[in-house]
Design a protein around this motif. Structure first.
Motif, PDB file in Angstrom:
ATOM      1  N   GLN A 182     120.156 -26.556  40.164  1.00  0.00           N
ATOM      2  CA  GLN A 182     119.532 -26.239  41.632  1.00  0.00           C
ATOM      3  C   GLN A 182     118.219 -27.163  41.658  1.00  0.00           C
ATOM      4  O   GLN A 182     117.238 -26.900  41.017  1.00  0.00           O
TER       5      GLN A 182
ATOM      6  N   ASN B 113     112.828 -39.240  45.583  1.00  0.00           N
ATOM      7  CA  ASN B 113     112.567 -40.320  46.379  1.00  0.00           C
ATOM      8  C   ASN B 113     112.151 -40.001  47.873  1.00  0.00           C
ATOM      9  O   ASN B 113     111.368 -40.531  48.442  1.00  0.00           O
ATOM     10  N   ASN B 114     112.788 -39.014  48.336  1.00  0.00           N
ATOM     11  CA  ASN B 114     112.600 -38.250  49.437  1.00  0.00           C
ATOM     12  C   ASN B 114     113.142 -37.096  49.577  1.00  0.00           C
ATOM     13  O   ASN B 114     113.890 -36.449  48.820  1.00  0.00           O
TER      14      ASN B 114
ATOM     15  N   GLN C  92     114.663 -34.072  52.429  1.00  0.00           N
ATOM     16  CA  GLN C  92     115.168 -34.154  54.009  1.00  0.00           C
ATOM     17  C   GLN C  92     115.515 -32.462  54.305  1.00  0.00           C
ATOM     18  O   GLN C  92     115.687 -31.464  53.231  1.00  0.00           O
TER      19      GLN C  92
ATOM     20  N   ASP D  33     116.289 -36.032  47.200  1.00  0.00           N
ATOM     21  CA  ASP D  33     117.239 -37.359  46.746  1.00  0.00           C
ATOM     22  C   ASP D  33     116.241 -37.820  45.902  1.00  0.00           C
ATOM     23  O   ASP D  33     115.010 -38.234  45.954  1.00  0.00           O
TER      24      ASP D  33
ATOM     25  N   GLY E 188     117.162 -40.490  44.560  1.00  0.00           N
ATOM     26  CA  GLY E 188     117.796 -42.054  44.305  1.00  0.00           C
ATOM     27  C   GLY E 188     119.045 -42.141  43.786  1.00  0.00           C
ATOM     28  O   GLY E 188     119.533 -43.411  43.721  1.00  0.00           O
ATOM     29  N   GLY E 189     119.678 -41.163  43.249  1.00  0.00           N
ATOM     30  CA  GLY E 189     120.814 -41.221  42.447  1.00  0.00           C
ATOM     31  C   GLY E 189     121.997 -41.197  43.616  1.00  0.00           C
ATOM     32  O   GLY E 189     121.792 -41.695  44.818  1.00  0.00           O
ATOM     33  N   ASN E 190     123.066 -40.599  43.251  1.00  0.00           N
ATOM     34  CA  ASN E 190     124.445 -40.648  43.941  1.00  0.00           C
ATOM     35  C   ASN E 190     124.393 -39.435  44.672  1.00  0.00           C
ATOM     36  O   ASN E 190     125.385 -39.476  45.506  1.00  0.00           O
ATOM     37  N   LYS E 191     123.552 -38.653  44.899  1.00  0.00           N
ATOM     38  CA  LYS E 191     123.832 -37.406  45.636  1.00  0.00           C
ATOM     39  C   LYS E 191     122.354 -36.293  46.035  1.00  0.00           C
ATOM     40  O   LYS E 191     121.433 -36.772  45.313  1.00  0.00           O
ATOM     41  N   LEU E 192     122.600 -35.688  47.179  1.00  0.00           N
ATOM     42  CA  LEU E 192     121.413 -34.861  47.527  1.00  0.00           C
ATOM     43  C   LEU E 192     121.718 -33.456  46.893  1.00  0.00           C
ATOM     44  O   LEU E 192     122.912 -33.032  46.683  1.00  0.00           O
TER      45      LEU E 192
ATOM     46  N   PHE F 236     121.011 -29.570  47.351  1.00  0.00           N
ATOM     47  CA  PHE F 236     120.462 -28.584  48.202  1.00  0.00           C
ATOM     48  C   PHE F 236     120.155 -27.328  47.531  1.00  0.00           C
ATOM     49  O   PHE F 236     120.394 -26.918  46.590  1.00  0.00           O
TER      50      PHE F 236
END
Lengths: 116, 110
Positions: free
Chosen positions: B2, B30-31, B33, B92, B94-98, B100
């Motif tokens: 997590q 990276n960001n 959300q 995020d 910068g990889g393949n997934k977010l 949560f």
């Protein structure tokens, strides 16, 4: 509607049944995802497909079998599930990062699965 | 593992009050959300803040990001009964997934 459609919205199945969840996106996105949402737990990423190729399998049991025939459709085939697999299954899609560099997801409304 | 963890787990306020939710994360991003989920529905993207930004506004939403503390907050001003929902942060890297968090359940009483 978000542009991501999931069917069925509700599904009740026995442990010996075989069923499938379907997801379709009308957004022209190239990545599609399956997430599992159980009560009081974080969303669990299950699978990721980019340009219909699987790029992530988050140690999901083999009783869950994804299929992505093209960039617009994603299926989750279910067989011999357990009661603890009861959850809300969410499909999402996203566009490739591109210039913005951000990966923003658009979710469907989910399929509520109950395993008896 | 997590990444984002929201705090508090649940929040109940009166209509017109402000609601603040916090999110902490563990690794570089990276960001970050924020998403909202109405009961039994899918998540809807609200706002994104990049790692080089400190604050961002969208309507009644204000998001802050402190990368030194690896934390973010979401402020909803002048809340309405229709804001009742669960709110999730997602990181995020910068990889393949977010990834949560478990979410904050907000209830706005009219």
């Amino acid at each position: 509607e978000t542009g991501v459609t999931q069917t069925p919205r509700h599904l009740v199945m026995g442990m010996t049944n075989k069923k499938s969840l379907k997801c379709e996106q009308h957004l022209g996105h190239n990545a599609m995802y399956w997430y599992k949402q159980s009560a009081k737990k974080p969303l669990e990423l299950m699978f990721v497909y980019n340009f219909k190729e699987q790029t992530e399998n988050n140690s999901v049991p083999s009783r869950f079998s994804p299929e992505c025939p093209n960039s617009s459709h994603l299926f989750l085939h279910l067989h011999t599930l357990q009661p603890e697999d009861s959850a809300l299954y969410l499909c999402a899609s996203s566009q490739e990062r591109g210039f913005s560099g951000a990966n923003v997801l658009t979710f469907g409304a989910g399929s509520r699965l109950t395993v008896l | 593992s997590q990444q984002g963890e929201e705090d508090p787990q649940a929040l109940s306020i009166q209509e017109g009050e402000n609601a603040t939710m916090n999110c902490s994360y563990k690794t570089s991003i990276n960001n970050l959300q924020w998403y909202r989920q109405n009961s039994g529905r899918g998540l809807v993207h609200l706002i994104l803040i990049r790692s080089n930004e400190r604050e961002k506004h969208s309507g009644r939403l204000r998001v802050t990001l402190d990368t030194s503390k690896k934390s973010s907050s979401l402020l909803i001003t002048a809340s309405r009964a229709a804001d009742t929902a669960s709110y999730f942060c997602a990181t995020d890297n910068g990889g393949n997934k977010l990834v949560f968090g478990a979410g904050t359940i907000l209830r706005v009483k009219s």
